[in-house]
Design an enzyme around this catalytic site. Structure first.
Site, short mmCIF file in Angstrom:
data_model
loop_
_atom_site.label_atom_id
_atom_site.label_comp_id
_atom_site.label_asym_id
_atom_site.label_seq_id
_atom_site.Cartn_x
_atom_site.Cartn_y
_atom_site.Cartn_z
N GLU A 184 53.64 35.14 37.47
CA GLU A 184 52.51 34.63 38.24
C GLU A 184 51.40 34.21 37.29
O GLU A 184 51.05 34.96 36.36
CB GLU A 184 51.99 35.69 39.21
CG GLU A 184 50.74 35.30 39.97
CD GLU A 184 50.24 36.39 40.91
OE1 GLU A 184 49.04 36.36 41.22
OE2 GLU A 184 51.05 37.24 41.32
N GLU A 208 40.63 32.78 40.33
CA GLU A 208 40.34 33.76 41.36
C GLU A 208 38.85 34.06 41.29
O GLU A 208 38.26 34.06 40.20
CB GLU A 208 41.13 35.05 41.15
CG GLU A 208 42.62 34.92 41.38
CD GLU A 208 43.34 36.24 41.27
OE1 GLU A 208 43.65 36.83 42.32
OE2 GLU A 208 43.58 36.69 40.14
#
Length: 677
Positions: free
Chosen positions: A137, A142
């Site tokens: 990932e 974010e």
């Protein structure tokens, strides 16, 4: 998106990364310039599972939560009257993947204070085979982290992160590495995340990965990835864009603690991928049409009709799931070719097997096709036949003794079985198990043989125009949905019982009352997909007669596509505020719903459930429906001479189980294996 910074992981990442070349060539982009989201690139995750992070929102495919406007993809979080939240998560799984290069997304975020968690990230293309974190990932953006909330910097703090399964002499296990930077303090930006757009990028090479903001010099986090332990980052990845509410990142786990202004909008101006113009490697882009299969694809077959046959050990593996009850052998008594599969089933325990794929098989051209095989048995046991996909889970059809709908007879001879893939509602772009068998514990031992398993491509869709009738005896129509031939009427989960009929027209109607399940539902479900594009205009309508004296809320809906909870739209009827001038006075009222009220969510070129009724707020004492038809289907050559009245109605109502995800929104495959009254 689970950010769990590990000291072990930090110790094994590269200390620095060499400077990056500025030369690059654009190879793929989505500028969101159209009037809708490009479904050839993006699909959705839907539901309220918490997504492994204790997130609070329910993800939907509704245009209220994700839409295109003024050249932007807008992902919008909304708060409902009961305090719950909805939002959207888009992914390119099975549609677009890439490997290496520079990726950029120009994004403007909403006020994150407190509890919003936006992200732009990607997962390895083998997610369906190895799971997380073994697929790898890469979190390019974010924001909304708990530390920034506490420090009062949440609208200027961004994070990048890596997650993978690390195997080396020093450490084996899950590895996580993340860092955050402040746009204003660290990079000197004059605007924060909410005041203007910022470019969130990643430069990905075989040797290193660097995540940055606005300029490659503004590095958020990097690793040197030339170690074999980083193989997850040497394969194709797919993209994800989402706006979560609450969860482990902001460390907020209650709806009441979310104080961010609603609605909250995440604006995505574009996503672009560049080749880095490096002679030692190049960017690889794979689109769905590049990997899509065509023709007859064999799973276990030696047929001369095949355009391609999956190879055991290379493309697929066969697994018996419960070896206590199921033993597989190869039999020379084949239906075709030299070999067949024979299974000895032992009584007393469930049985099951499957052909597991080494990669996601792209059967996007088979949604309206068939799963074909030959089978023989003398057992009366119900046998489940299924397929599974990475994008949407599994789906099953039951072969029931005494029902030869799909061709199986229980006489110990070979029979051709053909199951419309419209009965198996999965994401056909990402098939992870190409063929499965299952069954409950048998009362006695039996033998099951199977051979010549293959997929055949989609057949041409029925495309009515003018007036298209579903259930009427008097309305003249250009074409008619014939129950028992084109599909059936299904009662979901035995939730409705037949009541005395008082037809609006003709001799029959659909008259029901609840069975006491606390919910109810039914649908006209086609055996293959319908192309209702002719009705995708401002004049077309879904017409029906309706009456009830009940105060219970219910919905009228339509469903397109093969994936549960995607491509479906409901129109709510609520006592005291019923739409379309409907009145709950126990008298007949004619209702005309503009097809445009459905088409924002329903792909009218690919409809499987033509008319649905659903209630989830309790039982209903009475409801009666009649004279159902579509009108206004445009055509260049409508011919009034083809109009004809429907001659009869079929009253063999089929019953099926309620939707497996909570029993609320019935899936496209609810119409499999009908049982007649």
């Amino acid at each position: 998106m689970n950010l769990k910074k590990s000291a072990i992981a930090a110790a094994i990442v590269g200390a620095c990364v060499s400077s990056l070349a500025n030369s690059k060539t654009l190879v793929w982009e989505d500028n969101f310039d159209g009037d809708s989201i490009d479904k050839s690139v993006w699909t959705y995750d839907v539901g309220n599972s918490g997504w492994g992070n204790n997130e609070l929102q329910t993800y939907t495919d509704d245009t209220a939560n994700a839409y295109v406007e003024d050249g932007n993809l807008i992902i919008q979080a909304l708060q409902n009257d009961d305090g719950s939240f909805t939002s959207a998560r888009l992914k390119s799984l099975g549609r677009m993947t890439y490997k290496y290069g520079t990726i950029e997304a120009r994004i403007k975020l909403p006020d994150l204070d407190a509890g919003l968690w936006p992200a732009f990230w990607q997962l390895g293309g083998d997610y369906g085979q190895v799971g997380w974190p073994a697929c790898g990932e890469l979190d390019i953006l974010e924001a909304g982290m708990a530390e920034a909330l506490s420090a009062g910097t949440v609208n200027s703090e961004v994070s990048g992160a890596f997650h993978w399964w690390h195997e080396s002499d020093d450490y084996t296990g899950q590895a996580d590495y993340g860092q955050s930077k402040n746009l204003v303090d660290d990079f000197g930006s004059s605007t924060d995340l909410t005041e203007d757009y910022h470019i969130f990028g990643m430069t990905w090479t075989p040797d290193s990965i660097v995540m940055w903001v606005d300029d490659e010099a503004n590095e958020v986090i990097s690793i040197g990835s030339d170690d074999p332990a980083f193989d997850e980052f040497r394969q194709h990845h797919f993209l994800i864009l989402n706006l979560a509410v609450g969860g482990i990142f902001p460390e907020i786990y209650a709806n009441s603690e979310i104080t961010a202004p609603m609605p909250a909008k995440m604006y995505v101006d574009y996503v672009r991928i560049y080749d880095n113009d490096d002679s030692s490697y190049s960017t690889e882009i794979a689109l769905a049409e590049d990997t899509a299969k065509n023709g007859d694809v064999g799973v276990f077959s030696e047929g001369s009709n095949l355009s391609e046959s999956l190879q055991l050990g290379t493309d697929t593996e066969m697994y018996v799931w419960n070896q206590n009850s199921m033993t597989a052998t190869v039999s020379a008594e084949a239906a075709e070719g030299d070999e067949a599969l024979e299974f000895d089933i032992t009584a007393g325990e469930w049985f099951g097997m499957g052909f597991w794929m080494h990669y996601d098989l792209n059967l996007m051209n088979y949604e309206n096709g068939h799963l074909n095989f030959k089978m023989k048995t003398t057992s009366s046991q119900t046998i489940g036949i299924g397929i599974s996909s990475t994008g949407s889970g599994d789906a099953w059809v039951d072969l029931v003794d005494g029902d030869d709908t799909y061709g199986l007879e229980r006489d110990g001879e070979w029979h051709q079985v053909s199951i419309p893939l419209s009965k198996l509602g999965v994401d056909f772009n990402t098939i992870s198990q190409a063929f499965m068998i299952r069954g409950d514990a048998a009362s006695e031992d039996f033998v099951l043989a199977i051979d010549d398993i293959y997929f055949s491509e989609s057949v041409e869709k029925t495309a009515p125009t003018g007036v298209f009738s579903l259930y009427t005896e008097t309305t003249e129509a250009n074409s008619t949905f014939t129950l028992g031939t084109d599909g059936n009427l299904y009662i979901w989960g035995d939730t409705l019982l037949e009541a005395t009929q008082t037809p609006f027209e003709g001799e029959e109607s659909l008259s029901y009352y609840s069975s006491g399940a606390g919910w109810f539902g039914m649908a006209f479900t086609a055996d293959s997909y319908y192309d209702l594009s002719a009705f995708d205009n401002d004049s077309a309508a879904l017409n029906f007669a309706l009456k009830t004296s009940s105060d219970t809320t219910f919905k009228i809906g339509m469903k397109s596509g093969s994936v549960s909870d995607i491509g479906q739209q409901w129109i709510e009827f609520t006592s005291g505020s019923d739409p379309y001038d409907f009145a709950r006075d126990g008298e007949w009222h004619q209702v005309s719903i503009p097809v445009s009220d459905f088409s924002s969510e329903v792909d009218m070129s690919n409809v499987i459930q033509l008319f649905e009724l659903l209630g989830v707020d309790g039982d209903i004492s009475d409801i009666e429906i009649d004279d159902i038809y579509f009108s206004g289907g445009s055509s260049d050559s409508d011919n009034s001479d083809n109009c004809r009245p429907r001659s009869h109605k079929c009253h063999s109502h089929q019953k099926k189980h309620k939707h497996r995800h909570g029993g609320c929104t019935p899936p496209a495959q609810c119409a499999q294996s009908p049982r007649r009254n």
